[in-house]
Structures are given as C-alpha cells and as structure tokens.
Design an enzyme around this catalytic site. Structure first.
Site, PDB file in Angstrom:
ATOM      1  N   PHE A 249      29.133  29.794 -27.887  1.00 15.56           N
ATOM      2  CA  PHE A 249      28.076  29.130 -27.099  1.00 15.56           C
ATOM      3  C   PHE A 249      27.911  27.658 -27.459  1.00 15.56           C
ATOM      4  O   PHE A 249      26.872  27.073 -27.186  1.00 15.56           O
ATOM      5  CB  PHE A 249      26.732  29.863 -27.254  1.00 15.56           C
ATOM      6  N   ARG A 331      25.224  13.584 -21.376  1.00 16.73           N
ATOM      7  CA  ARG A 331      25.264  14.625 -20.351  1.00 16.73           C
ATOM      8  C   ARG A 331      23.859  14.952 -19.835  1.00 16.73           C
ATOM      9  O   ARG A 331      23.680  15.256 -18.662  1.00 16.73           O
ATOM     10  CB  ARG A 331      25.972  15.891 -20.854  1.00 16.73           C
ATOM     11  N   PHE A 365      25.193  21.611 -22.912  1.00 15.29           N
ATOM     12  CA  PHE A 365      25.490  20.373 -23.634  1.00 15.29           C
ATOM     13  C   PHE A 365      24.560  19.235 -23.213  1.00 15.29           C
ATOM     14  O   PHE A 365      25.007  18.144 -22.867  1.00 15.29           O
ATOM     15  CB  PHE A 365      26.962  20.013 -23.351  1.00 15.29           C
ATOM     16  N   GLU A 734      29.260  27.138 -18.341  1.00 14.95           N
ATOM     17  CA  GLU A 734      27.937  26.576 -18.533  1.00 14.95           C
ATOM     18  C   GLU A 734      27.023  26.599 -17.309  1.00 14.95           C
ATOM     19  O   GLU A 734      25.820  26.837 -17.452  1.00 14.95           O
ATOM     20  CB  GLU A 734      28.065  25.122 -19.023  1.00 14.95           C
TER      21      GLU A 734
END
Lengths: 797, 482
Positions: A249, A331, A365, A734
């Site tokens: 993860f 991000r 992320f 994701e």
C-alpha cells in the site's frame, strides 16, 4: 507438458479454433490463490532459518527531539545469546538511507528526531533475547524542543523541502470579482498502512563480500542501492529477492529499506545470516504513514455555483525528513482539481517538518488529500447556494473541448466524467433516493440519512517522469514452459497474474505454462518501485515486448523452416498454424531450439508523451487519467455520532480490463480502505510526540461489518484506453481509493440535513463518531441560536 | 504433562514453557508457518486456528469446533482438545471446501490474512446451517483484511456454507472423540523454563490450589492475561488454568437468577442472556471478535476489573451478584461492590469468582444497553451504558443506571438515578436526569474520545433510552443496520 503428446492434425485444428481462456481480459485467479488458502505461500518469516540465524531488535528513541548525550551498550552483552550491538558509528558505509533526498540516518546520529526512531540495534540468537538486550542499553538524552503540529511548523516556516505552487490565470483577481466568495479550512488525518505482514528482511552474507537480501519491499532496486551504500560496496555485490509481500500500500516503497540495511550491516559485521521482523507496535511507531494535511482555501463562484477562481493551500505534515514528501505534496497539488475546472487557480503546497516519523507513500500518494479539499469546497458551495451538491459538481466538471486545461496546463483528454456520472446517477437512482431521504429525515428525529455521489479523476504516471520505465525477462524452455520475470513486485494486487496473462496472450498459451519468479535484481536491473498504480502498465508492456521478441523469432524460424511467409504463422490457444499445418506450441519451440534460435529475451518499456517542467509547473505529467464514481448512502445517529454505510454504488473505469475479477478486487479493496481513512481510522499522538494508537487495539481499520450489505460495483464497459497502454487497459491500484470520499461526503450530507442543507458542517477527517456529533451540535447551534439543543428529544413523543 | 490432538496426532508435552503461545508453538517449535502473526495481540485474526472440544449433546459426546486466536492462547489451554491449523485442511492434494471457496471467489489478495480467514470460515461452516450474512459477519469480525474490502470473503462464506459435503473431520469424528476422551483431565501441570501452569479439574481442587498459591495468576480465557506476555514481555511464573473445570463452565437458568460459571466463555453466555435481555445479547455480539468470545469468559471480564470491560456496566445495572469462593468458604457480593478502584477489586487473597448470578427479567422492567466506539466490531468502548428501569403508571419506580468508560471503575450513576426515581417518565425529567448525570462522572479524555464527548454521549444515551421506551416505533439505532 513435459512429454509431447501427439495429436492428429484435426485435433490440433480444433484446439486452434477454440479461444484461449486465460489470456488478457479473463478473470484468471490470482497466481497464488491456492497457496494463500492452503497456507503454503511463503512469506519471508516463513523461510527456514539457518542454525546460526541472528534476530535483530532496535531500541527506539523515547524522545521526539533530543541530543543523545550517552549510549552505553555494555549492559546489552549481559543478556545471553547477544552477538552484537550496533550504533550509527558501526555502519561501515554511508549512514544516510534517504531514498531521494538525504535526511534518514539508519540509526540516530547525534540526535533523535522522533519518538520511535531507531537508536541502536541488537542482534541475538532469538528475538526475545535481542529485545531484552536492546532495552537494557542505557541511552541518555538532552531534550530539545519538538515541533509536533503543522500549525507550529508553518508558524516557524520549518519545512523539509521548499514550498511550491501551480497556477493558471490570476486567482486573486478572479476571487475579488466573483459574485460569491467562501473561505474555509479542513484538517485531514493520516493513515497507517496496516499491511498485515509487518516490515521484514532476511539477509544472507555471500562470498566476495556480497549479500543476498530477502526483503518485503515494493522497491527491490532501491533496497539493493541502499544496502550497497551502507556496506560501501558496489551494487553488483547485492542481490535482492522479493517473492511476495503481505500487503504494501506504499508503506514498503521506501521504508522497507531500513530493516534490510540493518540486517546487512549486522550480517557484514558478524558473518551470520540476519533477520529483522518488526513487531506490530514497533512497526507502527518506527515507520511513516499517510501524510496528515491541513487545507486553507478561498473560492469564488457565481450564482449557479460555477468556479471563477480558487486559492488552495495544502500543508502536509511530513515528519522529520523529506522521504517522498516532495512528490507526494506535488501529487496532492495535481489533484486539488479532482474532476473540476478550477477557473483561475493558485495551488500552493507546503512540506512541513515535524518531529514525527517520516510520512511516506500510501495508495493515492497525496492525491486523496488534494481531492478531499476540492470535494469539501464543492459541498460548501452547494450548501451556500442551497443546491444539490451533485448539481454543483457536474456544473464544474472539465469540459471535453473547452474548460479542459488543468492548473498545471495538461489538457484533460478522453474525459469520461459526464457519461459515467449519467450512467451511475441513473443506475443508483440518485434523484429518487434524494427525495426518499428528505422524506425519511423529516420524520426521523434521531437517525438521519445522507447521500453523496463523488467523482474521481486520477492522473496515471510517476510524476518523476524518468521512473516511468520497466524491464522484463522471458525464457521459453524446450518443453514449451515459460519462465517470466519482471521488475514489478507482487503485494497482493495480482500484478504477477496480469503480467502472466499478457505473456500468455502473446504466445497464445495457457497461463499454467508460465512460471512467475520472484522479483530479483539479478534478473531485471534498475527497476522502478511498484507504485503509482503503474505495475501492470509498465511491467505488462515490458513483458509483452520480451514475449513478442521471442514470438517474432519463432515466426521467422517457422517461415524459414517450412518455407512460408511470416503471415502464414499464427499462434492460437496453445497451437501454431503454419499455413495449413498445425503444431503444438511446444513442438514449434523444440524445432526452433534445434534450429539454434534464442528462446530468451529481455523487454523494456518507457511511457511515451509525458514531460513536466517543475520550475514552470507546466507540462503533461500524466499519460492518461483513470475515472471512477461512487454514490454512498449513510445513516447517522444524531445522539451519538455513530453511523453506518447502508449502500454504495460504484462505477469505475479500467479501460479494457486485463482481469475483471482482479480489477473489481482492487476497486472494492480501495474503496473500503479509502472509507477507513475518512471514518474509523484515527491516528492520535500525545503532546510528547508519542503515537497513542500504535496497534490494532487502538487503531481501527474497517472490518467485515463496515462493508455495506448493498454494494454494487461495476466496471465501465466498452471503453478501451484510447492511449496505447498494455492491451488498452488502465491502471487500477490507486484510483478506487478515492471513491471512499463519497462516504465522508454522505456523512456530512446527513448532518447538513439538520440545518436544511444550508450549512456545511465542519467535520474534519476522519469523521469519527465524536467529530460527527460535534458537527451535529454545530448544526443545532447555528440553526437555533437560543433554543435548547436537545429540544427535539421531548418533541418527538 | 498436557495432551492434545494435533489434527489426528496425539501430542504429549511435558516440558514446554507455559508462557508459550500456540502461535509460537506452531511457528517456532513445529515449523508450521501457515498460521501467521499479524499483531500478536488478538486484534487481527491472522493467527486464527480452530480447536475441537468435546461437548455432550442429546446424551452423546460430539465435537464442537471453535475459532481462537493462537497468539492469545497458551499451550496449556490445548489440554484435552484437538487443534486444527490451516495446513490440516488440505487432503491428498485437494483443497478443503472452504479453501476452494476462497480461491473460487477471489477472496485472497496479499494472502497474509487468508489462513486465518480460512480457519474462521472452517469453524463457521462447521457451526452454520446454511449461508447467512449475519453469521458470516460475526464469524469474520475478528479477521482483518486490508486488501479485499471483505466482499469476496463473504461470497466465499456463502459458497462454503451453502451445502457442505462431509469432510475428513466428519469422517474421523468418532475416532477423534474417542481419542479426546482417553486424555485424562485434572491433577496435571505443565512446567518448563522455570514456569508452571497448574490444571485443576474441579472447583474444590482449584480452591485448594489457590489457597496454597495465592500468588498464582488465574488463567481463564487468557485473552487479556496473554497480552502481559506477548505485548508487555512479562513472565507469568505460576498460573492456574481454569479451562478444565467443567463446573465453572455451567450455565443454569434458575427461577430467580441465571447462574453462570465464571469460566463460561462469553460465546456460551450469549444465547441465555439475549433471551432474557435482548440488548445484552446485542452488546455481546459486539463484545470483541468471535475468536475472543470463544475464549474469553464472563468471570474473566469481571475479574479483570477494567474500567472499559463491557459486561460489568450491564451486570451492575441488572443487579448481578457474585458467588465468591476461598478455600472452603463462599460468600456472595453485589457486583457493584466488587470494584473498588482502578483495577482493584474486593477479592481477598486466594479468593476467586465461582459464579455470576444474573437476575431474571421481570414484568415491566425495561433494560437498554449501548456501546459507543469508533468501529462497530471488535473495538473498545468509549462509553458503555446500561439502563435498567421499572416504570409503572408512567412513573419511574426503580432505576439502576451504570456506565463503563466514564470513571476508573464501572459504576452506577447515582445522582442520575435519584433524579428519575418516583418522577413521571417524561422529557423534562430526563433533562433533569441528564444534568444530574453530568455530576456523577468526571471522565478522562483519551485517544478513544474526549471528556466532553463522553459526557454528552452519556447524556444522549439516556435520552435515547427514553425515546426508545417512549416511542418504540422510532428508528434510533444505526447498529441495527449491519
């Protein structure tokens, strides 16, 4: 497979006409499914131990920020079985194992920067003895002032990396001129990965000063690099092998390296095989988590709710070192638009340095935090204007031909937002349920229902463009069996299965012929981490290249050997047709071997089209976008703040699915994990920087009963990825995580019903029952400034 | 010496450290690594194993299979039982039906939780009569999976429990029963590594031993005691294991009170208490995981004296009494007088809880109980509340109200009770009782909840109880929606 069974030409022709059942697009089972279920699947801790095996335990800092005055490790040696005690001074090579930027000493060097930082490590003949010895060491500190919150770090302008901004147009002017303007803030909690298998590495010293490293890591090449660095040896002395992880993860992208490096140093100093497995509570204290964020925003919009401009500030709690925080906050900024055209926008990102464990990659992320910010803004606008939040969302979606440029100047192409929303809105009967809920809420004084439909648009590619590369290695043996290796790592996501399906498809053979081997730095070098949802996109393409190279050689051989043209050689379902002659795949392979044809090839892939100029904050960081939609319905108790998710409808875009069963598994698992982040999973530290929720007794991830009985998950059909991805599939690791945002918005929707949907409740994430109850109280206060808060309790009788 | 069946093999162990957990025994001593360690604290279920034990049913003895957390189970608890682990299910290269269901339904991803899931499903299949979502959720509440989102695991449960064919364990049942019956109970001990565990077989034997060794730790289910070893790394030099004492596991529904032997697993208390007090049953379903309830006992939950134990507030509100035993003498004590201070009880040295006496429900009695936690299942209460009211002619005739999580011990809200007694059962009185309740407690704030939340939620639970009794048709519980 080992013996060649001869079939008649008719039989072979019949097989040739049949479909391959395990190629791409099929719901092939996870390659390890039977081994998982039988208990035979080996994880690192299950490997047979050597007679002289050492076990490592690290002594952790008891202070969040302090100078180390003295370390006395002599008492450790009084414990039987202790082989060695090491501190930072004993590391033969480089001490810093920072993955991108420096700042992560393998063992504390002079001072400690968080409570839980490894200070020394003991290796003994058992974990129990290593622990007892480590706790016997004397460590004296001189306290320094810790910084534990984003607020304090911002006040001191204490950052691990410089702040950064992305802009389009003049946000300040747009805000000043907008008919409506709102400002607000939001605190977003972090998240513990809670991979079921804790961090672990097992290291065996080899000849020539080398190390064989078994590491539960998403990034074998980085473990190789860092092990080599701490030992001071070249990379070619270190081989990293990774069969499977018990979950990753993102938590095993950078932070798997420390146990491997500690083991390697000890193995070097003692010459003995060395293993380090972190007990759960130590794992939770030592390793970083999803970044908590603090959001401040200003937004300007018109009477319809259309955005004119935004100013969003995202401040992440990075912990003590940079780790991957540079890219993670980037991000978050890239996804502060989620699905919406922001108008004139200024998005700023701050990377706050605090005395906590260094926060790290976690599914999404940073994207989830950025997206939560804009979804909060959408709801706030809707409440302000008295509109349905979905109407405001749809109004602000990126257009297909205009209003389609992001705030980082990438054009949103192949936009599926409108059509997917229309499909889900219809299939989940959004409008009818909205009405049903209003009726229910009007009659139900204690329990209130809430509904929310939220979109996901997630950019696919590593934003550090050079990472978008992968390699693979394929061997075909003379019996027609195939050995497959690629640069990706299997953490449960089914990557090995998908890549095997790709190779099966190219050769048109059953996947059972393909043996997946552990990721190994000796087979495929210089790999990127298995991260950014890129595993199948990159490694699938690389493996496809390798397989196609071998297939092309087979075709050329057959054309030569049987005097036909290349077009006359066709592969299908384990058979090969050579004009009007049929051969089994293994017969062709055997003939090619005798014909001195190379049956082994590497494959390599790099993602096309992408570039990004960070100094200008402009470019095309993403090859494409993946889309998803979720509609959640919840029931909230306004007396206690408890709630249940009653129903969830999901429509998710994976392009042309490589494996629908695996993709649905990623969608469902991501959704539930995302929901956990925003609901029951709460990290709490005390004022000394100690993590109070350092185990599953206090940190609660979702259980089976948190999954709604009514869960309707569908993959978007007939939408190949228009980009040339592997068999036109899309990444799926994701994006579904952020479908969980719908649950958080639905809870707030239920609470907002108490003020007739005209006020946005201030409920930070995670929306624990306590935060929800305070949201309820806030609605009651604002709604009835002087009335008794609990009046209705009597009224309902 | 302890004896147990490892699947069908009789194991006799006389020199094991009694502080050894079944998990470590499996992984380190037997090198059976299918059973995984995920947390070593009984919270994740990766180490779930199944234990078969003899039960008498319709005059004959048969096997009952139950899931346990191997990380919380000391080896002595296996005495006289059959241990089944994930490697035992496959037979002649063929997966067991529950394993096949996991494979067929794509119910594993990383696979690390899967062996535990498989064993929980195996126990479910052995005890279920057909597929049932509610029972599957109950069986799996203690198995954390971080990958799948559970939906395919529920699908596997449905497949596995659909129409199970007899398996190798059914075929061997008579043989297994005979082998277990042959194991001698009582009068034995396990000693190793300078630690001892005594295994008495009767209450009298226990009373004698505990008088002789008052420093010994009583090991009932051990679900909390084991954490001292696995989490705090403390040694338990001398323990007395209660699991072999049948009298302590008996549940007798008397005319005045239900008498429950102190070592009765919570799972075995559930049906009888639910029949009498539905809210008690509902709370027990959320009392930790099924693995814990299979092992943890009612007496243990009381004797542990935690301020956040979930049964004491309910039992105090119900006016439960304890039968205490020391040597030859017995006494009874109201449960509310048992808790003296944080983790301090009225037990004398060498004295133990023999029975819990729970009064039967009376006509007109209203009992409501609530548990507030961040997560529905397997979580520790921020607040646990129990309201036991007798309302006649619209007035409150009796009120016993108790809370957990609000003070150093579970205890009654006496000011709140006084504000209700004799008063009309109406909203204005409830509001006054809420005000009084704020004076009853001065709770702490911690990572589970703030002080302010605990106080407001406690008051709101009284309001909720009032609403439920006053307007029974009103939906008031999200916990009904699972």
């Amino acid at each position: 497979m080992s013996e060649l069974i001869s079939h008649s030409q008719e039989e072979l022709a019949a097989l040739f006409r049949a479909e391959l059942l395990t190629g791409v697009g099929r719901s092939v089972r996870h390659e390890s499914a039977a081994k998982h279920a039988s208990g035979e699947a080996l994880y690192i801790d299950d490997r047979l131990e050597f007679p002289n095996q050492l076990h490592v335990y690290a002594r952790l800092s008891e202070r969040a920020h302090a100078r180390i005055v003295r370390i006395d490790s002599a008492p450790c040696y009084a414990v039987p079985g202790v082989a060695i005690v090491i501190t930072s001074a004993d590391v033969p090579g480089k001490l810093d194992i920072g993955p991108v930027f420096p700042g992560d000493p393998l063992l504390a060097d002079g001072n400690v920067q968080y409570l839980g930082q490894p200070v020394l490590a003991v290796a003994a003949d058992s974990l129990d003895n290593a622990r007892r010895a480590a706790l016997a060491a004397i460590v004296e500190y001189e306290d320094l002032e810790p910084v534990l919150t984003v607020d304090e770090a911002l006040r001191r302008r204490q950052f691990v990396l410089d702040s950064h901004s992305q802009r389009r147009g003049d946000a300040a002017a747009a805000l000043a001129e907008a008919p409506h303007r709102l400002a607000g803030n939001l605190r977003i909690g972090g998240q513990e990965h809670f991979y079921l298998e804790t961090q672990i590495a097992s290291v065996l010293p080899t000849e020539d000063g080398g190390m064989l490293v078994h590491s539960s890591t998403q990034h074998p090449s980085e473990v190789q690099k860092l092990v080599a660095a701490v030992l001071g040896v070249p990379l070619n002395k270190v081989e990293v092998d990774m069969r499977r992880m018990g979950g990753g993860f993102g938590g095993k992208e950078t932070q798997a390296a420390a146990p491997a490096c500690l083991c390697a140093v000890i193995a070097r100093l003692t010459g003995r095989p060395t293993k380090m497995r972190l007990p759960r509570n130590e794992d939770m204290r030592i390793t970083g988590k999803r970044h908590p964020f603090q959001v401040e925003y200003e937004v300007g919009f018109d009477d319809d709710g259309r955005l004119h401009g935004v100013h969003i500030q995202l401040a992440a709690n990075c912990g003590y070192s940079p780790d991957l925080s540079g890219a993670i906050v980037d991000r978050a900024m890239f996804h502060a638009d989620n699905a919406y055209y922001l108008g004139d926008a200024l998005v700023e990102g701050h990377r706050c340095k605090t005395n906590l464990a260094s926060n790290t990659a976690f599914r999404g992320f940073g994207g989830p935090q950025g997206m939560l910010a804009i979804e909060e803004i959408m709801d706030a606008i809707a409440r302000h204007l008295g509109k349905d939040p979905l109407a405001v969302r749809k109004l602000n979606y990126y257009g297909k031909t205009e209003r389609n440029l992001t705030h980082y100047h990438q054009t949103v192409e192949h936009n599926l937002l409108e059509e997917m929303t229309a499909e889900l809105e219809a299939s989940c009967e959004y409008a009818a349920r909205r009405e049903e809920i209003r009726t229910f809420n009007a009659r139900s004084p204690v329990l209130k229902k809430g509904l929310a439909l939220t979109p996901v648009k997630f950019g696919i590619s590593f934003t550090s463009s050079f990472l978008n590369q992968a390699g693979a290695l394929v061997h075909v043996y003379t019996d027609g069996s195939i050995h497959l290796n690629h640069g990706g790592t299997e953490m449960g996501q089914g990557l090995n299965t998908k890549v095997a399906q790709v190779v099966a498809e190219v050769f048109q053979v059953d996947v059972s012929r393909i043996q997946i081997s552990p990721a190994n730095t000796g087979k495929v070098p210089n790999t990127s981490p298995t991260a950014a949802s890129s595993g199948a996109d990159l490694n699938g393409k690389a493996a496809k290249e390798a397989a196609q190279t071998i297939r092309q050689r087979l075709v050329e051989f057959a054309a030569r050997h049987w005097q036909v043209s290349a077009e006359d050689v066709q592969f299908k379902n384990g058979q090969v047709r050579i004009r009007d002659r049929y051969l089994s795949f293994e017969e062709l392979v055997r003939a090619a071997y005798v014909g001195q044809v190379s049956l082994s090839s590497t494959g390599f892939y790099r993602t096309p089209k992408i570039y990004y100029d960070r100094t200008q904050a402009r470019g095309r960081p993403f090859y494409y976008y993946a889309f998803g939609m979720a509609c959640a319905q919840v029931l909230v108790d306004t007396l206690t703040g408890e709630y249940r998710l009653l129903r969830a409808d999901i429509l998710h875009d994976v392009g042309a699915s490589l494996n629908p069963a695996i993709d649905i598994g990623q969608v469902e698992g991501g959704f539930v994990q995302g929901m956990g982040w925003l609901t029951c999973e709460e990290l709490v530290w005390d004022d000394k920087g100690r993590l109070l929720t350092a185990g599953p007794a206090s940190y609660k991830i979702p259980t089976v009963a948190d999954v709604p009985a009514d869960l309707r998950v569908k993959l978007l059909e007939n939408r190949r990825n228009p980009e040339d991805t592997v068999f036109h599939s899309k990444a799926v690791g994701e994006p579904p995580f952020m479908l969980g945002i719908s649950v958080w918005c639905a809870i707030k929707d239920a609470v907002a019903s108490l003020a007739d949907y005209r006020l946005q409740p201030a409920i930070d994430a995670p929306a624990t029952p306590e935060r929800v109850l305070w949201g309820v109280e806030q609605m009651k206060r604002l709604q009835q400034p002087q009335g008794a808060v609990h009046e209705y309790a009597g009224e309902s009788t | 010496m302890i004896q147990f069946l490892l699947n069908r093999e009789l194991r006799s162990e006389s020199a094991l450290d009694p502080n050894l957990t079944v998990l470590r025994y499996l992984r380190e001593h037997l090198r059976r690594t299918g059973t995984k360690e995920g947390c070593n604290s009984g919270d994740c279920g990766a180490c779930t194993v199944v234990v078969g034990e003899l039960v008498a049913e319709d005059g004959r003895e048969r096997l009952r299979y139950r899931s346990l957390n191997a990380c919380l189970t000391f080896v002595a608890a296996l005495h006289g039982k059959q241990l089944l682990v994930v490697e035992d299910l496959e037979q002649r290269g063929r997966l067991h039906a529950v394993q096949q269901a996991v494979v067929d339904r794509h119910a594993s991803q990383c696979g690390f939780c899967t062996p535990g899931v498989v064993m929980s499903l195996f126990a479910l299949q052995k005890n279920a009569d057909g597929p049932n979502r509610e029972r599957a959720c109950e069986a799996l509440a203690g198995n954390l999976c971080r990958c799948t989102g559970y939906r395919p695991i529920l699908a596997a449960a449905e497949q596995a429990c659909g129409a199970p064919e007899p398996d190798q364990f059914d075929a061997a049942e008579a043989e297994t029963v005979a082998a277990l019956k042959a194991i001698v109970r009582g009068g034995t001990e396990l000693a190793g590594n300078d630690r001892r565990c005594l295994l008495p077989a009767s209450v009298d034997e226990l009373a004698t031993l505990y008088t002789a060794y008052p420093e010994a730790r009583l090991l009932a289910g051990g679900t909390d005691l084991a954490l001292e070893v696995t989490q705090q790394h403390r040694a338990l030099p001398l323990t007395i294991h209660l699991g072999g004492i049948e009298e302590l596991k008996r549940l007798t529904p008397g005319s005045e009170a239900i008498e429950i032997g102190a070592a009765t697993p919570l799972a075995d208390c559930q049906a009888a208490l639910a029949a009498e007090y539905p809210d008690f049953g509902a709370l027990l379903k959320r009392f930790a995981s099924l693995q814990i309830r299979n092992q943890g006992t009612l007496g243990g939950n009381i004797g542990n004296a935690s301020p956040i134990g979930d049964t004491p507030p309910l039992l105090i509100a119900l006016g439960a009494r304890l039968l205490l035993r020391k040597g030859e003498t017995s006494r009874t004590l109201a449960l509310e007088d048992f808790f003296l201070d944080y983790k301090v009880t009225a037990l004398e040295s060498g004295e133990f809880i023999e029975k819990i006496l729970v009064p039967r429900a009376r006509l007109g009695q209203a009992f409501r109980a609530y548990k507030l936690s961040k997560r529905l299942d397997d979580d520790i209460s921020a607040v646990c509340a129990a309201f036991n009211l007798l309302i006649e002619d619209g007035r409150v005739r009796e009120a016993r109200i108790a809370f957990g999580g609000m003070a150093a011990i579970p205890r009654r809200a006496t000011a709140c009770e006084r504000a209700l007694l004799g008063q009309p059962f109406e909203a204005a009185v409830i509001e006054r009782a809420c005000t009084a309740l704020a004076g009853d407690f001065d709770p702490l704030g911690d990572f589970r909840a703030s002080r302010e939340y605990r106080l407001l939620a406690a008051q709101n639970l009284l309001r909720k109880a009032f609403l439920e009794l006053h307007a029974p048709a009103l939906p008031t519980r999200v916990t009904d929606h699972v």
